[in-house]
Scaffold this active site. Structure first.
Site, PDB file in Angstrom:
ATOM      1  N   HIS A  14       5.036   5.892   0.443  1.00 35.57           N
ATOM      2  CA  HIS A  14       5.481   4.499   0.468  1.00 35.57           C
ATOM      3  C   HIS A  14       6.665   4.378   1.420  1.00 35.57           C
ATOM      4  O   HIS A  14       7.192   5.374   1.924  1.00 35.57           O
ATOM      5  CB  HIS A  14       5.851   4.006  -0.944  1.00 35.57           C
ATOM      6  N   CYS A  23      14.825   5.592   3.173  1.00 33.47           N
ATOM      7  CA  CYS A  23      13.645   5.133   2.423  1.00 33.47           C
ATOM      8  C   CYS A  23      12.878   4.019   3.132  1.00 33.47           C
ATOM      9  O   CYS A  23      11.800   3.642   2.689  1.00 33.47           O
ATOM     10  CB  CYS A  23      14.040   4.685   1.019  1.00 33.47           C
ATOM     11  N   HIS A  27       7.476   7.929   3.610  1.00 37.36           N
ATOM     12  CA  HIS A  27       7.744   9.208   2.953  1.00 37.36           C
ATOM     13  C   HIS A  27       6.925   9.281   1.672  1.00 37.36           C
ATOM     14  O   HIS A  27       6.354   8.284   1.246  1.00 37.36           O
ATOM     15  CB  HIS A  27       9.243   9.389   2.659  1.00 37.36           C
ATOM     16  N   HIS A  29       6.188  11.105  -2.453  1.00 35.46           N
ATOM     17  CA  HIS A  29       6.731  11.684  -3.678  1.00 35.46           C
ATOM     18  C   HIS A  29       5.595  12.262  -4.514  1.00 35.46           C
ATOM     19  O   HIS A  29       4.459  11.790  -4.444  1.00 35.46           O
ATOM     20  CB  HIS A  29       7.420  10.614  -4.549  1.00 35.46           C
ATOM     21  N   HIS A  67      -2.643   9.605  -3.940  1.00 31.05           N
ATOM     22  CA  HIS A  67      -2.944   9.875  -2.532  1.00 31.05           C
ATOM     23  C   HIS A  67      -3.226   8.589  -1.748  1.00 31.05           C
ATOM     24  O   HIS A  67      -4.186   8.508  -0.984  1.00 31.05           O
ATOM     25  CB  HIS A  67      -4.096  10.887  -2.404  1.00 31.05           C
ATOM     26  N   GLU A 113      10.786   9.676  -9.532  1.00 33.06           N
ATOM     27  CA  GLU A 113      10.466   9.987  -8.135  1.00 33.06           C
ATOM     28  C   GLU A 113      10.996  11.366  -7.764  1.00 33.06           C
ATOM     29  O   GLU A 113      10.523  11.988  -6.828  1.00 33.06           O
ATOM     30  CB  GLU A 113      10.944   8.910  -7.180  1.00 33.06           C
TER      31      GLU A 113
END
Length: 124
Positions: A14, A23, A27, A29, A67, A113
């Site tokens: 996201h 952010c 990137h 998580h 994914h 996260e």
């Protein structure tokens, strides 16, 4: 009152729109998700809900996020896919999936996260 908790995880990417900092870039998580349900009445087997059923509902919800680039999902087109909004999305989706269980309600959904940072969504 009885309270049950299950956990699962998913991986996704996201980015946060209109955010100044790292952010704002794409990137990913490995998210950990914790769901808490509660209720006063147990069923005829003296359980609130079968853990298997609760885990299955959570797994179905997380499958839609796993994914994926969360920003591309319809829910996140208008809101940022922040940890807070992801927790809200999971809560609302599970609320629909578990609506047939009249003896329980979803208390909260927590999305981690990282191991040290999480957000929780609940309704009053």
């Amino acid at each position: 009152m009885f309270r049950l908790k299950v956990q699962d995880s998913f991986s996704s990417a996201h980015f946060l729109r209109n955010y100044e900092g790292p952010c704002e870039k794409l990137h990913g998580h490995n998210w950990k998700v914790e769901v808490v349900v509660e209720g006063e009445r147990l069923n005829e087997l003296d359980i609130l809900i079968d853990f298997k059923e609760l885990k299955k509902a959570l797994k179905e919800t997380l499958k839609s996020l796993d994914h994926r680039l969360l920003n591309d999902l319809p829910y996140f087109l208008e809101v940022n896919p922040s940890s807070e909004r992801i927790a809200q999305y999971i809560f609302q989706d599970l609320k629909k999936k578990l609506s047939l269980y009249t003896n329980l309600k979803i208390k909260e959904v927590t999305v981690f996260e990282t191991e040290k940072a999480c957000a929780t969504y609940f309704e009053p």
